[in-house]
Design a protein around this motif. Structure first.
Motif, mmCIF file in Angstrom:
data_model
loop_
_atom_site.group_PDB
_atom_site.id
_atom_site.type_symbol
_atom_site.label_atom_id
_atom_site.label_comp_id
_atom_site.label_asym_id
_atom_site.label_seq_id
_atom_site.Cartn_x
_atom_site.Cartn_y
_atom_site.Cartn_z
ATOM 1 N N TRP A 1 0.822 -1.210 0.000
ATOM 2 C CA TRP A 1 0.000 0.000 0.000
ATOM 3 C C TRP A 1 0.858 1.264 0.000
ATOM 4 O O TRP A 1 0.446 2.307 -0.500
ATOM 5 C CB TRP A 1 -0.957 0.010 1.203
ATOM 6 C CG TRP A 1 -2.138 -0.861 0.951
ATOM 7 C CD1 TRP A 1 -2.374 -2.107 1.463
ATOM 8 C CD2 TRP A 1 -3.249 -0.579 0.082
ATOM 9 N NE1 TRP A 1 -3.551 -2.601 0.973
ATOM 10 C CE2 TRP A 1 -4.113 -1.689 0.131
ATOM 11 C CE3 TRP A 1 -3.587 0.507 -0.729
ATOM 12 C CZ2 TRP A 1 -5.299 -1.746 -0.602
ATOM 13 C CZ3 TRP A 1 -4.765 0.451 -1.468
ATOM 14 C CH2 TRP A 1 -5.611 -0.674 -1.392
ATOM 15 N N VAL B 1 1.400 1.940 -3.542
ATOM 16 C CA VAL B 1 0.161 2.390 -4.185
ATOM 17 C C VAL B 1 -0.109 3.848 -3.821
ATOM 18 O O VAL B 1 -0.360 4.687 -4.686
ATOM 19 C CB VAL B 1 -1.021 1.484 -3.753
ATOM 20 C CG1 VAL B 1 -2.325 2.024 -4.309
ATOM 21 C CG2 VAL B 1 -0.792 0.052 -4.210
ATOM 22 N N TYR C 1 -0.225 7.133 -6.323
ATOM 23 C CA TYR C 1 -1.433 7.962 -6.446
ATOM 24 C C TYR C 1 -1.149 9.395 -6.016
ATOM 25 O O TYR C 1 -1.692 10.336 -6.606
ATOM 26 C CB TYR C 1 -2.586 7.366 -5.634
ATOM 27 C CG TYR C 1 -3.361 6.342 -6.413
ATOM 28 C CD1 TYR C 1 -2.894 5.036 -6.545
ATOM 29 C CD2 TYR C 1 -4.537 6.683 -7.075
ATOM 30 C CE1 TYR C 1 -3.578 4.100 -7.281
ATOM 31 C CE2 TYR C 1 -5.223 5.742 -7.823
ATOM 32 C CZ TYR C 1 -4.749 4.458 -7.916
ATOM 33 O OH TYR C 1 -5.423 3.538 -8.671
ATOM 34 N N LEU D 1 -9.191 1.999 -5.883
ATOM 35 C CA LEU D 1 -8.499 1.815 -4.607
ATOM 36 C C LEU D 1 -9.294 0.952 -3.634
ATOM 37 O O LEU D 1 -8.733 0.364 -2.713
ATOM 38 C CB LEU D 1 -8.224 3.184 -3.961
ATOM 39 C CG LEU D 1 -7.071 3.986 -4.575
ATOM 40 C CD1 LEU D 1 -6.964 5.344 -3.909
ATOM 41 C CD2 LEU D 1 -5.755 3.245 -4.443
ATOM 42 N N ARG E 1 -7.461 -7.587 -5.625
ATOM 43 C CA ARG E 1 -6.043 -7.495 -5.949
ATOM 44 C C ARG E 1 -5.691 -8.549 -6.994
ATOM 45 O O ARG E 1 -6.461 -9.469 -7.239
ATOM 46 C CB ARG E 1 -5.205 -7.661 -4.685
ATOM 47 C CG ARG E 1 -5.354 -9.000 -4.028
ATOM 48 C CD ARG E 1 -4.928 -8.952 -2.560
ATOM 49 N NE ARG E 1 -5.424 -10.136 -1.893
ATOM 50 C CZ ARG E 1 -4.808 -11.318 -1.949
ATOM 51 N NH1 ARG E 1 -3.695 -11.438 -2.617
ATOM 52 N NH2 ARG E 1 -5.311 -12.364 -1.333
ATOM 53 N N GLN F 1 0.635 -9.712 -8.515
ATOM 54 C CA GLN F 1 1.124 -8.397 -8.095
ATOM 55 C C GLN F 1 0.598 -7.984 -6.742
ATOM 56 O O GLN F 1 1.178 -7.139 -6.092
ATOM 57 C CB GLN F 1 0.685 -7.324 -9.096
ATOM 58 C CG GLN F 1 1.152 -7.519 -10.493
ATOM 59 C CD GLN F 1 0.383 -6.617 -11.436
ATOM 60 O OE1 GLN F 1 0.390 -5.408 -11.318
ATOM 61 N NE2 GLN F 1 -0.306 -7.222 -12.369
ATOM 62 N N GLU G 1 -1.690 -5.882 -4.238
ATOM 63 C CA GLU G 1 -2.368 -4.584 -4.244
ATOM 64 C C GLU G 1 -1.753 -3.617 -5.253
ATOM 65 O O GLU G 1 -2.416 -2.694 -5.718
ATOM 66 C CB GLU G 1 -2.311 -3.953 -2.849
ATOM 67 C CG GLU G 1 -2.804 -4.839 -1.715
ATOM 68 C CD GLU G 1 -4.294 -5.091 -1.773
ATOM 69 O OE1 GLU G 1 -4.953 -4.498 -2.642
ATOM 70 O OE2 GLU G 1 -4.782 -5.892 -0.950
ATOM 71 N N THR G 2 -0.479 -3.811 -5.602
ATOM 72 C CA THR G 2 0.182 -2.825 -6.463
ATOM 73 C C THR G 2 -0.438 -2.764 -7.858
ATOM 74 O O THR G 2 -0.151 -1.843 -8.607
ATOM 75 C CB THR G 2 1.686 -3.120 -6.606
ATOM 76 O OG1 THR G 2 1.851 -4.491 -6.925
ATOM 77 C CG2 THR G 2 2.428 -2.792 -5.341
ATOM 78 N N ARG H 1 -3.167 -1.794 -8.486
ATOM 79 C CA ARG H 1 -4.006 -0.583 -8.508
ATOM 80 C C ARG H 1 -3.280 0.608 -9.132
ATOM 81 O O ARG H 1 -3.916 1.560 -9.574
ATOM 82 C CB ARG H 1 -4.443 -0.220 -7.090
ATOM 83 C CG ARG H 1 -5.164 -1.360 -6.395
ATOM 84 C CD ARG H 1 -5.646 -0.969 -5.011
ATOM 85 N NE ARG H 1 -6.046 -2.151 -4.250
ATOM 86 C CZ ARG H 1 -7.164 -2.814 -4.455
ATOM 87 N NH1 ARG H 1 -7.999 -2.396 -5.382
ATOM 88 N NH2 ARG H 1 -7.453 -3.876 -3.749
ATOM 89 N N ILE H 2 -1.957 0.566 -9.172
ATOM 90 C CA ILE H 2 -1.194 1.664 -9.784
ATOM 91 C C ILE H 2 -1.535 1.784 -11.263
ATOM 92 O O ILE H 2 -1.463 2.865 -11.844
ATOM 93 C CB ILE H 2 0.324 1.441 -9.541
ATOM 94 C CG1 ILE H 2 0.613 1.575 -8.042
ATOM 95 C CG2 ILE H 2 1.175 2.413 -10.332
ATOM 96 C CD1 ILE H 2 2.029 1.241 -7.648
ATOM 97 N N SER I 1 5.042 6.729 -11.737
ATOM 98 C CA SER I 1 4.170 5.673 -11.230
ATOM 99 C C SER I 1 4.664 4.302 -11.689
ATOM 100 O O SER I 1 4.563 3.321 -10.957
ATOM 101 C CB SER I 1 2.720 5.908 -11.670
ATOM 102 O OG SER I 1 2.633 5.926 -13.082
ATOM 103 N N TRP J 1 5.785 1.205 -9.313
ATOM 104 C CA TRP J 1 5.228 -0.147 -9.498
ATOM 105 C C TRP J 1 6.347 -1.162 -9.712
ATOM 106 O O TRP J 1 6.271 -2.302 -9.248
ATOM 107 C CB TRP J 1 4.273 -0.134 -10.708
ATOM 108 C CG TRP J 1 3.650 -1.461 -11.011
ATOM 109 C CD1 TRP J 1 2.539 -1.989 -10.422
ATOM 110 C CD2 TRP J 1 4.081 -2.423 -11.995
ATOM 111 N NE1 TRP J 1 2.265 -3.218 -10.967
ATOM 112 C CE2 TRP J 1 3.187 -3.504 -11.930
ATOM 113 C CE3 TRP J 1 5.130 -2.471 -12.911
ATOM 114 C CZ2 TRP J 1 3.314 -4.623 -12.751
ATOM 115 C CZ3 TRP J 1 5.255 -3.579 -13.728
ATOM 116 C CH2 TRP J 1 4.348 -4.643 -13.642
#
Lengths: 42, 239, 144
Positions: free
Chosen positions: A4, A7, A11, B37, B42, B46, B48-49, B51-52, B106, B110
């Motif tokens: 997180w 992430v 963001y 988010l 997920r 990967q 949770e990442t 989400r990038i 970003s 990642w």
């Protein structure tokens, strides 16, 4: 490593970048248009 | 007078459009971000990442689309000498550079948890970095030529030549072996599960509308500045 | 010809020449610009032992072995056509696992035997939630 963290960092970069760009463009536009307008009235 | 006829019509369209596009884009992007988010699962590898992706993909698209716009405007400027074309190209440079930078940043964030590295010089990453540097060079060139006046054609030619990098970025993952994965979304479908994919169109369309609004703002700024300069020059000449 | 048309033709011709030149350059770069060797390429090109290269492919299923020292791993990198034995000492990325992509930086110590200094996990273009992946990807991970 907490995923997180990555992430949130990504963001933050994207949102702050977009917000900064939008506000800067908006302010610059307002200032320029007001200057052009005031010159016309004079 | 011909030069002013077009901007007047353009402004009557651009003024209301700026706000509408800006707000619609901001709302869509925000909804997509919140969904990306909180609502999506997920990825099995990967985590949770994944989400990038919801910000990385729009940023990459806009970084590339921005230069596509600069190239199209450059053609219009070189061939038809359209008075708005140079303004549109110059207005696109800074937003394009910002989104290319967001894409790089970003992607790097990642890459660390996914690949195990912040940066590698593979075909996709390198060509995207080249795009960012092209933007910087274009901004410098357009500023310099605007100051001296008349030299705007140099910037247009540069905008056109730089467009050759766009297919290189796109096809880099096909032509060369890269660390970056291949294309997930094509015309025929996607290799991303629908439950993960669905916020991506929201953020992509949202950021694109916002990007358009930002370009309109910057075009209005450049037009107002041009008007201001023309008037000052005329008053300076009269005095 | 009107000046406008002349400029159009000129611009298009310049653009065409540019695209042709770039395509030529790209196809010439095809091999140099690749980020890694696949096992089949490395064997075909007879990469010299000791030469620093990147080797990429899949971690062959069932090939991953942890040595008794706990930090050294042995595995095979395969591209379907050929496979190479690899050894690495250190911490691997979370995504490094059997059946997944890997890019290893290092050198051949003997033909067909590779020693890696760095391991990068390569992700593919498939994204799916764990529930769907489920049984399909019941591969053993390196997590103790």
């Amino acid at each position: 490593m907490n995923p997180w963290l990555f992430v949130v960092a990504a963001y933050a970069v994207a949102c702050l970048g977009t917000l900064g760009l939008t506000l800067a463009s908006l302010v610059a536009m307002r200032r320029a248009e007001r200057a052009a307008e005031s010159l016309k009235r004079r | 007078m011909h030069a002013f006829a077009n901007p007047t019509r353009f402004l009557s369209l651009a003024r209301p459009l700026t706000g509408w596009l800006g707000w619609a884009g901001a709302v869509l992007a925000l909804v997509g971000i919140i969904a990306g988010l909180t609502l999506t699962p997920r990825d099995y590898l990967q985590g949770e990442t994944v989400r990038i992706m919801y910000i990385h993909v729009p940023a990459a698209w806009l970084g590339m689309a921005g230069w596509g716009g600069i190239a199209a405007a450059s053609v219009a400027e070189l061939v038809w000498r359209h008075p708005l074309a140079a303004i549109a190209a110059r207005a696109t440079a800074v937003p394009g550079a910002v989104f290319a930078a967001i894409c790089l940043a970003s992607g790097s964030i990642w890459g660390r948890p996914t690949w195990g590295t912040w940066w590698e010089w593979d075909g996709r990453l390198t060509s995207m970095l080249v795009l960012f540097f092209l933007y910087i060079a274009y901004i410098a060139l357009a500023d310099a030529s605007a100051d001296r006046g008349g030299g705007a054609r140099v910037a247009a030619i540069f905008g056109l030549v730089g467009a050759i990098n766009l297919p290189i970025i796109h096809f880099s993952v096909l032509w060369w072996r890269t660390l970056h994965q291949g294309q997930s979304i094509g015309f025929t479908g996607s290799t991303i599960a629908p439950s993960i994919l669905w916020p991506l169109p929201l953020t992509t369309i949202g950021f694109t509308l916002l990007f358009t609004a930002i370009i309109l703002m910057r075009m209005r700024m450049l037009l107002a500045n041009a008007k201001l300069e023309a008037r000052q020059r005329r008053m300076g000449g009269a005095a | 010809m009107k000046a406008k048309n002349q400029r159009l033709v000129l611009t298009l011709a310049a653009l065409g020449a540019l695209v042709a030149a770039a395509l030529l350059a790209m196809s010439a770069l095809r091999n140099q610009a690749s980020f890694f060797y696949s096992p089949a390429d490395a064997l075909r090109d007879h990469v010299r032992p000791g030469q620093a290269i990147r080797l990429g492919g899949m971690v062959e299923k069932g090939s991953l072995v942890r040595e008794p020292d706990g930090v050294t791993i042995d595995f095979r990198v395969t591209d379907g056509a050929a496979s190479v034995a690899a050894r690495y000492t250190g911490i691997v990325p979370d995504l490094f696992r059997e059946g997944s992509g890997v890019v290893a930086e290092g050198r051949f110590v003997a033909p067909g035997t590779f020693v890696a200094d760095t391991i990068l996990a390569k992700h593919d273009e498939k994204y799916m939630p764990p529930q769907i992946a489920g049984s399909m990807h019941e591969t053993k991970s390196l997590k103790p």
